[in-house]
Design a protein around this motif. Structure first.
Motif, short mmCIF file in Angstrom:
data_model
loop_
_atom_site.label_atom_id
_atom_site.label_comp_id
_atom_site.label_asym_id
_atom_site.label_seq_id
_atom_site.Cartn_x
_atom_site.Cartn_y
_atom_site.Cartn_z
N GLU A 192 121.37 81.28 -67.06
CA GLU A 192 122.23 81.37 -68.25
C GLU A 192 123.44 82.26 -68.00
OE1 GLU A 192 122.06 82.44 -73.04
OE2 GLU A 192 120.24 82.58 -71.81
N ASN A 193 123.26 83.31 -67.21
CA ASN A 193 124.36 84.23 -66.93
C ASN A 193 125.30 83.72 -65.85
OD1 ASN A 193 123.27 86.12 -68.76
ND2 ASN A 193 121.86 86.88 -67.19
N GLU A 194 124.91 82.64 -65.16
CA GLU A 194 125.73 82.09 -64.08
C GLU A 194 126.71 81.04 -64.57
OE1 GLU A 194 123.54 80.51 -60.86
OE2 GLU A 194 122.67 82.43 -60.25
N ILE A 195 126.40 80.36 -65.67
CA ILE A 195 127.18 79.19 -66.08
C ILE A 195 128.09 79.54 -67.25
CG2 ILE A 195 127.10 76.75 -66.68
CD1 ILE A 195 124.21 76.67 -65.83
N PRO A 196 129.41 79.51 -67.06
CA PRO A 196 130.31 79.71 -68.21
C PRO A 196 130.09 78.61 -69.24
CG PRO A 196 131.50 79.86 -66.12
CD PRO A 196 130.13 79.33 -65.80
N LYS A 222 131.97 72.57 -66.41
CA LYS A 222 131.65 71.16 -66.22
C LYS A 222 130.40 71.10 -65.33
CE LYS A 222 135.09 68.52 -65.33
NZ LYS A 222 136.22 67.86 -64.60
N VAL A 223 129.25 70.85 -65.95
CA VAL A 223 127.98 70.88 -65.24
C VAL A 223 127.58 69.46 -64.85
CG1 VAL A 223 125.52 71.45 -65.39
CG2 VAL A 223 127.23 72.97 -66.43
N VAL A 224 127.18 69.30 -63.60
CA VAL A 224 126.72 67.99 -63.11
C VAL A 224 125.28 68.13 -62.66
CG1 VAL A 224 127.01 66.20 -61.36
CG2 VAL A 224 129.02 67.20 -62.45
N ILE A 225 124.44 67.21 -63.14
CA ILE A 225 123.04 67.11 -62.72
C ILE A 225 122.94 65.98 -61.72
CG2 ILE A 225 120.70 66.59 -63.47
CD1 ILE A 225 121.47 67.74 -66.23
N LYS A 226 122.42 66.29 -60.52
CA LYS A 226 122.31 65.29 -59.45
C LYS A 226 120.82 64.95 -59.24
CE LYS A 226 122.65 63.10 -55.47
NZ LYS A 226 121.23 62.65 -55.40
N PRO A 227 120.34 63.89 -59.90
CA PRO A 227 118.95 63.48 -59.68
C PRO A 227 118.84 62.61 -58.43
CG PRO A 227 119.97 62.01 -61.24
CD PRO A 227 121.03 63.01 -60.84
N ASN A 228 117.64 62.16 -58.14
CA ASN A 228 117.45 61.10 -57.15
C ASN A 228 117.30 59.80 -57.92
OD1 ASN A 228 116.30 59.21 -55.30
ND2 ASN A 228 115.52 60.89 -54.04
N LEU A 229 118.31 58.94 -57.79
CA LEU A 229 118.27 57.62 -58.42
C LEU A 229 118.36 56.57 -57.33
CD1 LEU A 229 120.39 57.84 -61.70
CD2 LEU A 229 118.04 57.04 -61.48
N LEU A 230 117.35 56.53 -56.50
CA LEU A 230 117.37 55.64 -55.35
C LEU A 230 117.34 54.17 -55.74
CD1 LEU A 230 117.08 55.33 -52.20
CD2 LEU A 230 114.60 55.26 -52.59
N ASN A 266 134.00 67.64 -58.16
CA ASN A 266 134.77 68.34 -59.20
C ASN A 266 133.90 69.13 -60.17
OD1 ASN A 266 137.13 67.24 -58.11
ND2 ASN A 266 137.02 65.43 -59.42
N ALA A 267 132.61 69.22 -59.92
CA ALA A 267 131.72 69.98 -60.80
C ALA A 267 132.00 71.47 -60.70
CB ALA A 267 130.27 69.71 -60.44
N ASP A 268 131.94 72.16 -61.83
CA ASP A 268 132.00 73.62 -61.82
C ASP A 268 130.64 74.21 -61.45
OD1 ASP A 268 134.69 73.67 -62.74
OD2 ASP A 268 133.98 73.38 -64.80
N TYR A 269 129.57 73.49 -61.81
CA TYR A 269 128.22 73.96 -61.53
C TYR A 269 127.36 72.73 -61.26
CZ TYR A 269 124.22 77.15 -61.80
OH TYR A 269 123.13 77.92 -61.49
N LEU A 270 126.73 72.70 -60.08
CA LEU A 270 125.95 71.54 -59.66
C LEU A 270 124.47 71.87 -59.62
CD1 LEU A 270 125.80 68.65 -58.51
CD2 LEU A 270 126.14 69.64 -56.22
N VAL A 328 128.08 70.92 -49.47
CA VAL A 328 128.08 70.65 -50.91
C VAL A 328 127.73 71.91 -51.70
CG1 VAL A 328 126.98 69.31 -52.75
CG2 VAL A 328 127.56 68.20 -50.58
N LYS A 329 126.78 72.67 -51.21
CA LYS A 329 126.37 73.95 -51.80
C LYS A 329 126.01 73.81 -53.30
CE LYS A 329 129.22 76.77 -48.70
NZ LYS A 329 130.36 77.72 -48.59
N PRO A 330 124.93 73.12 -53.60
CA PRO A 330 124.51 73.06 -55.01
C PRO A 330 124.23 74.46 -55.53
CG PRO A 330 122.74 72.34 -53.55
CD PRO A 330 123.98 72.46 -52.70
N ASP A 331 124.53 74.67 -56.80
CA ASP A 331 124.35 76.00 -57.38
C ASP A 331 122.88 76.30 -57.69
OD1 ASP A 331 127.25 76.99 -57.86
OD2 ASP A 331 127.24 74.93 -58.59
#
Length: 219
Positions: A31-35, A39-47, A140-144, A198-201
């Motif tokens: 909670e303290n990391e995300i302004p 722009k938050v992106v969730i990257k699931p596995n959608l194979l 372009n995500a601010d937080y991945l 990529v460095k996911p957050d």
């Protein structure tokens, strides 16, 4: 060293998963990391365009629990994005993938990405792969938030946090990487370099129902 937490959940009951997800995020102080305007992106596995029952994709109930938590802490710009290969290389089919994978109900809460334009990102000069082309929704995500499905994989042994990021690469480019790196060690090193670029957050793994056997799609 980064912190790691393992918490048990026995099923995909909405409230149970939410409580587990909430504990994970709170343990890591997310909670303290995300302004709030991030722009938050969730990257699931959608194979695949398979239902949740098959344990091929990140379960939509698991993704919903993450969305619910983000909404609760005041995050409203949320996108779910992945770029499968195989038979869903045609981006026009992605809407059907979301529907058949039981993700379409999430449109009431977030955006399901249908834009697969891509751009280069650059990693370390010491890497074999000094750049990767990834879809702009993720670039372009601010937080991945990386949300893999834990399962076996015929080449790399398992799919988890590192392998899931291969979905950042446009589907039509994936076969070229397999052709360039036919050996497991070389392909796995490429995946490690991709993850470091990529460095996911934050990574949280759906390991409630998992796949064994001939994964990632036929276990």
């Amino acid at each position: 060293m980064s912190k790691c937490a393992v918490l048990r959940a026995d099923n995909y009951n909405a409230d149970d998963i939410y409580n587990i997800v909430k504990k994970h995020f709170e343990f890591h102080g997310i909670e303290n990391e995300i302004p709030k305007d991030a722009k938050v992106v969730i990257k699931p596995n959608l194979l695949s365009d398979k239902e949740a029952y098959f344990s091929i994709n990140t379960n939509p109930a698991f993704v919903f629990a993450i969305i619910r938590y983000l909404k609760d802490i005041g995050i409203n710009d949320i996108t779910v994005a992945d770029c499968p290969g195989g038979s869903v290389l045609l981006f026009t089919q992605m809407q059907e993938v979301y529907k058949r994978a039981e993700y379409d109900f999430l449109t009431e809460q977030v955006k399901l990405n249908l834009d697969f334009e891509s751009s280069d990102i650059y990693g370390s000069a010491d890497f074999v792969n000094k750049k990767f082309n990834i879809i702009n929704a993720i670039k372009n995500a601010d937080y991945l938030i990386n949300v893999p499905k834990l399962k076996t994989h015929s080449m790399t042994g398992i799919t988890a946090g590192v392998k899931n990021l291969f979905g950042c690469i446009p589907g039509l480019q994936k076969p070229a990487f397999h052709a360039r790196y036919p050996k497991t060690d070389d392909f796995s090193n490429m995946l490690v370099e991709l993850a470091a670029t990529v460095k996911p957050d934050f990574t949280i793994v759906d390991a409630i129902d998992i796949m064994e056997g001939n994964g990632p799609a036929n276990g």
